[in-house]
Motif scaffolding. Structure first.
Motif, mmCIF file in Angstrom:
data_model
loop_
_atom_site.group_PDB
_atom_site.id
_atom_site.type_symbol
_atom_site.label_atom_id
_atom_site.label_comp_id
_atom_site.label_asym_id
_atom_site.label_seq_id
_atom_site.Cartn_x
_atom_site.Cartn_y
_atom_site.Cartn_z
ATOM 1 N N TYR A 197 41.119 38.025 59.479
ATOM 2 C CA TYR A 197 42.324 36.900 58.795
ATOM 3 C C TYR A 197 42.475 35.759 58.895
ATOM 4 N N PRO A 198 43.762 34.829 58.050
ATOM 5 C CA PRO A 198 42.523 34.105 57.473
ATOM 6 C C PRO A 198 43.627 32.832 58.846
ATOM 7 N N SER B 166 35.371 30.443 66.128
ATOM 8 C CA SER B 166 34.536 31.119 64.863
ATOM 9 C C SER B 166 35.043 32.631 64.888
ATOM 10 N N LYS B 167 35.686 32.922 66.262
ATOM 11 C CA LYS B 167 36.331 34.037 66.092
ATOM 12 C C LYS B 167 37.682 34.146 66.168
ATOM 13 N N SER B 168 38.122 34.381 67.336
ATOM 14 C CA SER B 168 39.675 34.161 67.353
ATOM 15 C C SER B 168 40.213 33.016 66.523
ATOM 16 N N ARG B 169 40.169 32.343 66.626
ATOM 17 C CA ARG B 169 40.973 31.256 65.407
ATOM 18 C C ARG B 169 40.469 31.517 63.838
ATOM 19 N N ALA B 170 39.676 32.545 63.981
ATOM 20 C CA ALA B 170 39.206 32.286 62.304
ATOM 21 C C ALA B 170 38.743 31.168 61.736
ATOM 22 N N TYR C 87 50.491 32.576 66.207
ATOM 23 C CA TYR C 87 49.467 32.889 65.187
ATOM 24 C C TYR C 87 48.386 33.812 66.281
ATOM 25 N N PHE C 88 47.838 32.794 67.242
ATOM 26 C CA PHE C 88 46.452 33.180 67.695
ATOM 27 C C PHE C 88 46.640 34.213 68.505
ATOM 28 N N LYS C 89 47.585 34.061 69.423
ATOM 29 C CA LYS C 89 48.150 35.364 69.768
ATOM 30 C C LYS C 89 48.352 36.572 68.728
ATOM 31 N N GLU C 90 49.145 36.705 68.108
ATOM 32 C CA GLU C 90 49.203 38.042 66.880
ATOM 33 C C GLU C 90 48.085 37.997 66.303
ATOM 34 N N THR C 91 47.381 37.237 66.068
ATOM 35 C CA THR C 91 46.120 37.925 64.812
ATOM 36 C C THR C 91 45.123 38.547 66.539
ATOM 37 N N THR C 92 45.403 37.676 67.819
ATOM 38 C CA THR C 92 44.149 38.384 68.310
ATOM 39 C C THR C 92 43.974 39.451 69.414
#
Ligand code: PMP
Length: 354
Positions: A34-35, A207-211, A259-264
């Motif tokens: 995800y972006p 690099s990973k969880s924060r895209a 957004y961070f929580k939603e993406t992870t």
């Protein structure tokens, strides 16, 4: 004697390939599918070219401050660098200066032995338990420092906070680095322990969880003394490690916690679904708590599956190490990407009569 006899010779780390093919599905370097957060994009638009003629803040103060605030620390407890690789390399130089060997797991992030060789640090690769978990008992002997990822890579296995604490507690005379590149996918951070243990350094990454692998931002958290020592080495090498865009965009990324929580959460949900589908197909894998699955199939060669997927423009990571040659490390992509991946695996199995 030629000048070559004075060269520092190293066998470099080999990063996962970065192909750039139309319609490829890239599941080989544990990037986020995800972006980055929307605020990051807005910050990018607001960047002023004219500012680029000026050096960035050598203290990276804005980013240090927002991270300290987010994790409930003081600014003096946070160090930022150019990806966690930079932070880890500086930490090796700063803390691993003993004649005794540093310890890390035998199957782990393959940069550790490269840095150890580069900086002439003796090391021992500690064999994992049969189930690939770390046994804290193995880290209760004389050593010059300890580093391990939690979750481990490429296995994806998470160690409990109790196990981490046991290792840190048993080694008060050396620095223990916990590399938490993948901690945001369901693990408990050792950050909770840093007030109790002076010798604990926790390293994380954007690099990973924060895209934001492309921006190169990593950070370390620990007590003020550890962070000061890291800064002393950094300021003895390169004062301006963090460029202006990274600082501005990094701050915006941390600010958007929703957004961070939603993406992870999305990545974790996809991971769990892919785990059940792979299990149903007969794949075997350690129970990953990261954003990848390290899987093998008893009737399929790891290298051949890797090649077959590659021909279909799906890139996963295969390691030549004989200990893990039957495995492929599959990064969790979007649900759509994982559906295409699974369909290709099924087709391959059908062709092979598995
Ligand atoms: N630690 C581990 C365990 C990793 O897998 C990676 C990714 N290659 C890193 C650190 C470094 O990541 P980055 O430099 O992008 O922060």
């Amino acid at each position: 004697m030629s000048w070559e006899s004075h060269v520092r010779r190293v066998v470099p780390y080999v990063p996962g390939e970065q192909p750039n093919k139309p319609n490829m599905i890239k599941l080989n370097t544990n990037e986020c599918p995800y972006p980055p957060a929307k605020g990051v994009q807005d910050a990018m638009k607001d960047l002023k070219l004219a500012d680029f003629r000026l050096y960035p803040d050598p203290e990276a103060g804005s980013l240090v401050h927002v991270l300290a605030d987010y994790y409930g620390l003081s600014d003096e407890q946070v160090f930022v660098g150019v990806g966690s690789d930079d932070v880890l390399a500086i930490a090796f130089q700063t803390f691993f200066n003993s004649d005794k060997p540093i310890l890390f797991p035998q199957i782990t992030y393959s940069f550790y032995d490269v840095w150890a060789d580069l900086y002439k640090i003796p090391y021992e690769a500690v064999v994992l338990q049969e189930d690939w978990h770390i046994n804290p008992e193995d880290y209760k002997r004389e050593n010059g420092g300890i580093i391990f990822p939690n979750p481990n890579a490429p296995t994806g296995l998470l160690e409990s906070l109790d196990a981490v604490e046991e290792i840190v507690k048993a080694n008060p005379d050396v620095v223990v680095i916990v590399d938490e590149a993948y901690i945001d996918f369901g693990g408990k951070s050792a950050l909770a322990l840093i007030d109790r243990y002076e010798n604990l350094l926790v390293v994380q990454t954007f690099s990973k969880s924060r895209a934001m692998a492309g921006m190169r931002i990593g950070f370390a958290m620990g007590n003020k003394k550890l962070i000061k020592y890291l800064n002393d080495v950094k300021f003895s090498t390169n004062s301006y490690t963090m460029n202006r865009p990274s600082l501005v965009m990094g701050v915006e990324s941390v600010r958007d916690d929703a957004y961070f929580k939603e993406t992870t959460a999305k990545i974790i949900a996809t991971r769990e679904r892919v785990k059940s589908e792979l299990s149903a197909l007969g794949f075997e894998f350690p129970d990953s708590m990261s954003n990848f699955i390290f899987a093998k199939h008893p009737e399929i060669s790891g290298a051949e599956l890797y090649e077959a997927l590659r021909e279909k423009n799906i890139f996963v990571r295969h390691f030549n190490n004989p200990l893990i040659a039957e495995y492929n490390r599959i990064t969790i992509g979007t649900d759509e990407e994982m559906d295409v991946f699974l369909a290709c695996v099924k087709e391959y199995m059908k062709e092979k009569g598995v």
